[in-house]
Design a protein around this motif. Sequence first.
Motif, short mmCIF file in Angstrom:
data_model
loop_
_atom_site.label_atom_id
_atom_site.label_comp_id
_atom_site.label_asym_id
_atom_site.label_seq_id
_atom_site.Cartn_x
_atom_site.Cartn_y
_atom_site.Cartn_z
N ARG A 86 8.68 0.41 3.33
CA ARG A 86 9.96 0.04 2.71
C ARG A 86 10.14 0.80 1.39
NH1 ARG A 86 12.74 -3.88 6.10
NH2 ARG A 86 11.09 -4.69 7.46
N ASN A 87 11.38 1.04 1.02
CA ASN A 87 11.68 1.64 -0.28
C ASN A 87 12.99 1.07 -0.81
OD1 ASN A 87 14.05 3.78 -0.39
ND2 ASN A 87 13.17 3.89 1.67
N GLN A 88 13.15 1.15 -2.12
CA GLN A 88 14.38 0.70 -2.78
C GLN A 88 15.00 1.81 -3.61
OE1 GLN A 88 12.99 -2.75 -5.00
NE2 GLN A 88 13.32 -4.11 -3.25
N SER A 89 14.73 3.05 -3.24
CA SER A 89 15.23 4.19 -4.02
C SER A 89 16.74 4.33 -3.87
CB SER A 89 14.55 5.47 -3.55
OG SER A 89 15.17 6.60 -4.14
N PRO A 90 17.47 4.46 -4.97
CA PRO A 90 18.92 4.67 -4.88
C PRO A 90 19.27 6.08 -4.41
CG PRO A 90 18.18 4.78 -7.17
CD PRO A 90 17.00 4.33 -6.36
N ASP A 95 16.29 2.34 3.94
CA ASP A 95 15.38 1.46 3.20
C ASP A 95 14.04 1.27 3.90
OD1 ASP A 95 16.00 -0.16 5.35
OD2 ASP A 95 16.68 -1.86 4.17
N ARG A 96 13.85 1.94 5.05
CA ARG A 96 12.58 1.82 5.77
C ARG A 96 12.30 3.12 6.53
NH1 ARG A 96 14.90 -3.17 8.97
NH2 ARG A 96 15.93 -3.27 6.94
N GLN A 154 17.92 -2.40 10.63
CA GLN A 154 18.60 -1.31 9.96
C GLN A 154 17.94 -0.02 10.46
OE1 GLN A 154 21.26 -1.08 7.99
NE2 GLN A 154 21.60 -3.30 8.09
#
Length: 385
Positions: A86-90, A95-96, A154
């Motif tokens: 998972r990541n939350q980078s803008p 997101d995965r 997603q």
Amino acid sequence: MPSLSTLKQTAFDPSLQALEADALVKASGLRVADERARGRGAGLNMSGRFEIASREVFDDGWSSLEDLAPFKTEVQVEKPRTVITRNQSPDLSFDRSINPYRGCEHGCVYCFARPSHAYMGLSAGVDFEAKLFAKPDAPRLLERELSRPGYKVQPIAIGTNTDPYQPIERQWRIMRQLLEVLEAAGHPVGIVTKSALVTRDIDILSRMASRGLARVALSVTTLDRKLSRTMEPRASTPEKRLEAMRALSDAGVPVSVMAAPVIPGLNDHEIERILDSAKAAGADAAGYVMLRLPIEVSPLFRDWLLRHYPDRYRHVMSLIRSMRGGKDYDAEFGKRMRGSGPYAWQVARRFQMASKRLGLNLRKTPLRTDHFVPPLGDGVQLSLL
């Protein structure tokens, strides 16, 4: 490593270029002999940054270095507990992601994933290309994770760190097994690769694409065969990548082209030609990423540039640093993928204008999520209800 002030001066002072070359070698360990590193992108194999001791290769006078065998690709089995990252980078549109392999035999000297090999106690240099890790349990783990209660579907991105279709995939076939799991579950997937091997899985990808579940992006860094061979030695040739685009498009699989990375003073003049060629091969979307030089990638790339294109060294590094606030790299969100300043703006405008002229990025249909059905295969915990 050379100080920032020294690096900045070197970009404009040819007398300091040799000094920086010496500093690179001393800081990272002597360069690997050409015969040992034949077919590899990196010319250095410095110790991992987390290691207590560092190693340095030197000739003891007995010509013992000549007896060292060439680097051969070695594959170890890695047994992770989970497979979806998972990541939350803008800066990212997903997101995965999944990485079926650690390390990459393609050997792209500019690869931003190289520093991750330090977590395995290995070098970001030749080790990253020659000492690989495969995750044969990945398909089983994916089934289990997709079946968990509360999982919200997603699109999963594959190929965002190391290439899922690198040469060892021919033998291990982990990527194909992952696609089989995703197809059975009706789960959307986006793939990024530099390999024509992706066409092996056209049968699965075309079925998924007909349901709006798959998209493939081919990364085309350059159309110059010589530059491609030295910069990304074991990736498919530019022509093969374009042929793969055409094959995928003809099979009904939506295809994008990634002009990545854009390297100032080296391949930036090819942006329009790459997009033209990709459009002719069936691509309907395009993207680009500016060269990134985090941590160990900076000395590896600069050493490569000094070895293969010494006449362009000052110009290339000057442009890179002009987009990174005088540094080799700026990791700030919003800037790390594109850079900043006049030169970065110029590249962005050229890309936008070429894409508009060719009709790219006009209608990019989102991948569908309404086909998803949680797996019920072996190893999946059944509900007690």
